[in-house]
Design an enzyme around this catalytic site. Sequence first.
Site, mmCIF file in Angstrom:
data_model
loop_
_atom_site.group_PDB
_atom_site.id
_atom_site.type_symbol
_atom_site.label_atom_id
_atom_site.label_comp_id
_atom_site.label_asym_id
_atom_site.label_seq_id
_atom_site.Cartn_x
_atom_site.Cartn_y
_atom_site.Cartn_z
ATOM 1 N N HIS A 57 29.213 36.730 30.753
ATOM 2 C CA HIS A 57 30.294 37.027 30.075
ATOM 3 C C HIS A 57 30.608 36.036 28.764
ATOM 4 C CE1 HIS A 57 31.239 39.106 33.759
ATOM 5 N NE2 HIS A 57 31.017 37.988 34.349
ATOM 6 N N ARG A 208 36.548 45.664 44.546
ATOM 7 C CA ARG A 208 38.018 45.702 44.362
ATOM 8 C C ARG A 208 38.422 46.194 43.026
ATOM 9 N NH1 ARG A 208 38.422 41.011 40.981
ATOM 10 N NH2 ARG A 208 36.733 39.534 41.512
ATOM 11 N N HIS A 268 26.275 37.219 42.585
ATOM 12 C CA HIS A 268 26.746 36.685 43.554
ATOM 13 C C HIS A 268 26.601 36.667 44.998
ATOM 14 C CE1 HIS A 268 29.143 34.968 39.990
ATOM 15 N NE2 HIS A 268 29.765 36.180 40.026
ATOM 16 N N ASP A 319 26.503 33.475 33.849
ATOM 17 C CA ASP A 319 28.053 33.911 33.969
ATOM 18 C C ASP A 319 29.279 33.767 32.945
ATOM 19 O OD1 ASP A 319 30.124 35.398 35.562
ATOM 20 O OD2 ASP A 319 30.078 34.262 37.335
HETATM 21 ZN ZN LIG Z 1 30.478 37.758 36.311
#
Ligand SMILES: [Zn+2]
Length: 445
Positions: A57, A208, A268, A319
């Site tokens: 990101h 989620r 992850h 990440d």
């Molecule tokens: Zn991420």
Amino acid sequence: MKSFRFKAILQNSGWLENAVVSIDDAGRIVSVSQNEDLGAEFINGYTLPAFQNAHSHAFQYAMAGLVENHAGDDDFWSWREMMYQLALELDPESLETIAQMCYTELVRNGYSNVAEFHYIHHDKDGVPYPNLAEMGEALVKAARNAGIKITLIPIFYQKGNFGVEPNERQRRFISKSFDDYKRLFEASAEVCQRYEHANVAVGVHSLRGVEATDIIRAATELPDDVPFHIHISEQPKEVEDSLTFLGKRPVEWMLENINLNERFHLVHATHLTQMETANLAKSHANVVLCPSTEGNLGDGLFPLRDYQEFGGNWSIGTDSNIGLNPLEELRLLDYGQRLISHKRNTFGRDAGLFALTKAMVSGRRGTNNFETGFFSVGADFDACVIDANAPLLANVKMENLASSILYSADASHFCGTFIAGKLIQKDHSYDLIKQKFVDCVNKFR
Ligand SMILES: [Zn+2]
């Protein structure tokens, strides 16, 4: 046509010393040999396949190190609030500047590719830009300017949590329906087609973040010849909520509802049962491990030793971009396992070659590249060059070289990255983007 001679180049089976790589005008490999090409330019380096960053990101690079003054019980969820605040402040121009700085640093650290998990889609008020992929295009431009190849993954983000509507602070991320996401995906694919160094992948934020039925649609109704990326099982609370809402743990749900295979990249996957670990490995899906960020956010440790016993595929990602050095990511990954297993052999007999190979093969798949050869004829010449003059590497035996690089090299040992045959080193353009970045992030600090 151009040729470079290296002190040694890493092949799938080990090092080839005094190797000459010839490339064509498009930067593709024509040959790798030990011939006596007197016209070859000599680079005193040990040359590895360039690294693959399977999860980034880029915007979060602007908050690296700024969220460490801990008031009270700081955790992943309080960090996320700070991240939302930054996400609300960016426009296409500032996103492009931050991403270009981040990608420039990634190139300096030996990465040739980045898979960008991108979810800030809409304008600050939550209204889509006329070009649905406006922010995505800013990332693609940033990558082009930094010289890195990008896989843009426009992310389907729909919910605030399982069965919960998104909150106001998530307004820039949201595709309300599958059809909204499909339009965003298609706009992003169209942007990527216009840039030579870019391609597109499908992405779902997490279990989620999207309705279960729509995750299944994203996996089955969108092009299946591109990778599919999803965050999964990062935090214990997410696993508990999944059990409450879906009656299944996240990876368990994926295994039962999605036909997982090499196309899928589960980011992850920290919290797994033995059964999930075994079945995930056997599915041939890839797990993307992001040790610096997972450590920074207190996620936990992935059960890598068990996963590898079942032949599991894995890659690395930066990440949140709190760490940009791929060797550090691999070391942290290994040391986490050593600390919990009290054993040193996470990566087996030739640890360096094993880890570099695993990270490269799955990482490439994350960018839709199924080439497993390190430097195959016809492939782009993408390479990370390590300084052969470094004291610890100068006289090391070939059998120890890959591990010496993995376990002892730091950022000062990187002496350049080839991307599609072009050697990128720290140069004038670095100072330009540095100044632009400093001016840009000033307003967020
Ligand atoms: Zn991420």
